[in-house]
Each structure stands twice: as C-alpha cells, then as structure tokens.
Scaffold this motif. Structure first.
Motif, PDB file in Angstrom:
ATOM      1  N   ASP A  71     -34.896  56.363  90.464  1.00  0.00           N
ATOM      2  CA  ASP A  71     -35.306  56.595  91.851  1.00  0.00           C
ATOM      3  C   ASP A  71     -36.017  57.945  91.920  1.00  0.00           C
ATOM      4  O   ASP A  71     -35.395  58.994  92.068  1.00  0.00           O
ATOM      5  N   SER A  72     -37.333  57.905  91.840  1.00  0.00           N
ATOM      6  CA  SER A  72     -38.106  59.138  91.789  1.00  0.00           C
ATOM      7  C   SER A  72     -38.012  59.924  93.092  1.00  0.00           C
ATOM      8  O   SER A  72     -38.040  61.154  93.089  1.00  0.00           O
ATOM      9  N   ARG A  73     -37.883  59.220  94.245  1.00  0.00           N
ATOM     10  CA  ARG A  73     -37.792  59.929  95.516  1.00  0.00           C
ATOM     11  C   ARG A  73     -36.499  60.720  95.626  1.00  0.00           C
ATOM     12  O   ARG A  73     -36.492  61.876  96.048  1.00  0.00           O
ATOM     13  N   LYS A  74     -35.387  60.077  95.274  1.00  0.00           N
ATOM     14  CA  LYS A  74     -34.105  60.765  95.320  1.00  0.00           C
ATOM     15  C   LYS A  74     -34.082  61.933  94.326  1.00  0.00           C
ATOM     16  O   LYS A  74     -33.513  62.986  94.601  1.00  0.00           O
TER      17      LYS A  74
ATOM     18  N   THR B 222     -33.760  70.218  96.901  1.00  0.00           N
ATOM     19  CA  THR B 222     -32.546  70.758  97.503  1.00  0.00           C
ATOM     20  C   THR B 222     -31.945  71.847  96.630  1.00  0.00           C
ATOM     21  O   THR B 222     -31.524  72.902  97.129  1.00  0.00           O
ATOM     22  N   TYR B 223     -31.916  71.576  95.343  1.00  0.00           N
ATOM     23  CA  TYR B 223     -31.393  72.584  94.406  1.00  0.00           C
ATOM     24  C   TYR B 223     -32.205  73.872  94.464  1.00  0.00           C
ATOM     25  O   TYR B 223     -31.638  74.969  94.543  1.00  0.00           O
ATOM     26  N   ARG B 224     -33.510  73.747  94.455  1.00  0.00           N
ATOM     27  CA  ARG B 224     -34.371  74.929  94.439  1.00  0.00           C
ATOM     28  C   ARG B 224     -34.172  75.769  95.703  1.00  0.00           C
ATOM     29  O   ARG B 224     -34.160  77.010  95.650  1.00  0.00           O
ATOM     30  N   GLN B 225     -33.998  75.104  96.831  1.00  0.00           N
ATOM     31  CA  GLN B 225     -33.781  75.832  98.082  1.00  0.00           C
ATOM     32  C   GLN B 225     -32.438  76.552  98.064  1.00  0.00           C
ATOM     33  O   GLN B 225     -32.341  77.733  98.437  1.00  0.00           O
TER      34      GLN B 225
ATOM     35  N   PRO C 200     -32.582  66.960  86.301  1.00  0.00           N
ATOM     36  CA  PRO C 200     -31.680  65.842  86.616  1.00  0.00           C
ATOM     37  C   PRO C 200     -31.468  64.966  85.387  1.00  0.00           C
ATOM     38  O   PRO C 200     -32.236  65.024  84.423  1.00  0.00           O
ATOM     39  N   PRO C 201     -30.389  64.173  85.410  1.00  0.00           N
ATOM     40  CA  PRO C 201     -30.117  63.255  84.291  1.00  0.00           C
ATOM     41  C   PRO C 201     -31.321  62.357  84.009  1.00  0.00           C
ATOM     42  O   PRO C 201     -32.027  61.934  84.936  1.00  0.00           O
TER      43      PRO C 201
END
Length: 308
Positions: free
Chosen positions: A50-53, A60-63, A42-43
């Motif tokens: 925001d570490s949670r997001k 989500t990407y990995r899935q 991620p950027p």
C-alpha cells in the motif's frame, strides 16, 4: 567565525559543545546547532502492499521526529544562552554522517562528540564522528572532556607540509592559546616500518655534497634528524609571528603511535594536526593519521583540513 555544533543530545555530544565553547576564542562567532534525525525505512512488504499508507507513515514520522528533535535542541539552545552563547537551530533528516559532512562545507569549524548516542559504549570514535573527521572539508574539533584549573597543554604535530602550517595558523586564529603550553612534535616516519624491513637495512652511508661541493658521508638516519629539526624550526617561526613560544619533540617511527604515546605520557589537553589528501611517504603522517589520532586520543583533537 561560523561554527557548526553537531549534536544528538547524548552526553558525549553535550561534552563536545562545552569543550568547544571553552576552547574557542571569544569574538564575533556564529553558532548553529545541528541535529540529524535518522531516516525512516518502512518494512519492505509494506512498500509494495500500500504505497499511499506507506507514504503517509513516512510523512507522519518525519513530522513527529522533526518536532521532537527541535524540542531537544531548544533545551540545548537555552542552556547555551544562559552562558551567553546564541545559537540557531537546524534539524535535518537523513544519514547523520552524510548530512554533517555536507553541512560542514558552509562552516569554518565543525564540532562533534567522540561518539553518537548509539555507539557510546565503544572505545574511540563512533562511526559518525569518524566519517566527519575523515571527510569534512574544513576544520573539525572532536570534543572530549577538557582539564579544569590549569593552563592547557597543547601538542601540535607538524611534518613541514602546508597542511601543518595551516593547522598552526587556524589554532591561533580559532582557539584560546595565548596562555597555553605548546609543544611542537615532528615524527620522522621511518620507511622500514611500512616495507617490513629491519632498521639496519637502511643503515648505510650516502655521499652528499656540502656547500663547497665536497662529498660528505651521511647516514640515512642523519638525514631524518636534519629534516626533523628543519620542520620544527619552521613551525616555531610560525608561532613566533603570533608572539607564542613552544617546546619541541622529535621522534622516529609510526606517526600515529608516536603522537598518541606522547599525548599520554605528556598529559596533554589538546592535539592539533593538519590533514590533507596526500598519500605519498612524506605526507603519510597526515590524512589517515589524523583520523587514527582522533580515534584513540584521550583528549580533544583539532584537525585542520587543507586542500591545495
């Protein structure tokens, strides 16, 4: 034999699969299809914001990428099954070269295409295939298009090392070479090439005792030719144990350039080389030379690694 078919779905990777299937001996082979999806980064500003997001975005990407990669492999798996080849699917995420090299340690042979899907417009090998050829611990087949409708012509480069003998043994064990036309090639690696000297600098006689202890003068080049004939004869004996015959070529110069020149002029369908970590002058033909040949050869290249 356990075979790792590394693919990214590109035309080059698919060509490598078909080349491997045509070249490999029929038998109790286990094939695994490996697709490596690139990691998502991620950027930088989002990492701190925001570490949670960020974590959710990565998960989500990995899935999603795993599902897409598996779907692509299911199609390839079905195509192989139609040809009678059963293959299991492996999907991993990370650096393609690093993952393939790590996975290769569990297989007898790793098959890669000449390019990956992001560098196929470039000549030679892509960065992933180059890394695999140089670093994978076992045998590697770089699969390019294979000739149709004729007996294959195979060029086996030998230098008298254990790696060369290992390559010949694996060639016979792994590949369908019974009806192939095999040529054994030895390149006398002339030292003046690396030292930047003229050839004439080495044209001086040396005094070597013969079998009776008498001094006999030999030119340095005579010694190179003698060693070359010995290397070729020993390699020929290895093939004879399998009932195979071969023609021979002895050349002088830069090994990689001489091998590539012979490949093009002789219209060969496959090049076979041994590779090891030795870096001395006698074994300089191996290791980096195998990578250079795999990089520029117009045909498939089989590189057999040997670790003493």
């Amino acid at each position: 034999m356990k075979v790792l078919l590394a693919t990214d779905g590109s035309a080059q990777a698919t060509q490598a699969l078909w080349t491997a299937i045509r070249l490999l001996r029929h038998g109790d082979n286990r094939f695994d299809l490996l697709c490596v999806a690139p990691e998502f980064y991620p950027p930088h500003h989002r990492l701190k914001k925001d570490s949670r997001k960020t974590a959710h975005m990565i998960e989500t990407y990995r899935q999603q990428i795993s599902v897409e990669a598996r779907q692509r492999m299911i199609h390839t798996q079905a195509v192989l099954a139609a040809q009678g080849i059963q293959a299991e699917i492996r999907v991993e995420i990370g650096s393609p070269a690093r993952v393939i090299v790590r996975a290769a340690s569990d297989y007898d042979l790793t098959v890669v295409g000449a390019h990956d899907r992001y560098s196929r417009s470039k000549p030679g090998l892509g960065p992933v295939a180059s890394r695999v050829v140089a670093s994978a611990p076992g045998a590697v087949l770089v699969g390019r298009e294979l000739a149709e409708g004729r007996n294959w012509r195979i060029l086996a480069a030998v230098d008298g090392s254990l790696a060369s003998e290992h390559a010949l043994n694996l060639m016979v064990s792994y590949l369908r070479v019974a009806s192939a036309e095999i040529t054994l090639m030895h390149v006398a690696e002339t030292p003046w090439i690396h030292l930047g000297l003229d050839r004439e600098w080495f044209d001086y006689p040396i005094n070597v005792p013969d079998r009776d202890g008498n001094g006999v003068e030999y030119e340095f080049e005579d010694e190179l030719r003698y060693e070359g004939r010995t290397v070729i004869e020993n390699a020929r004996r290895v093939l004879e144990r399998y009932g195979l015959t071969a023609s021979t070529v002895i050349a002088e110069g830069d090994p990689a350039l001489e091998i590539l020149s012979e490949v093009e002029s002789g219209d060969y369908d496959l090049v076979v080389l041994g590779a090891t970590g030795e870096a001395d002058l006698k074994h300089n033909m191996l290791g980096s030379v195998s990578t250079r040949v795999a990089q520029d050869a117009p045909c498939p290249v089989f590189v057999a690694k040997f670790v003493e």
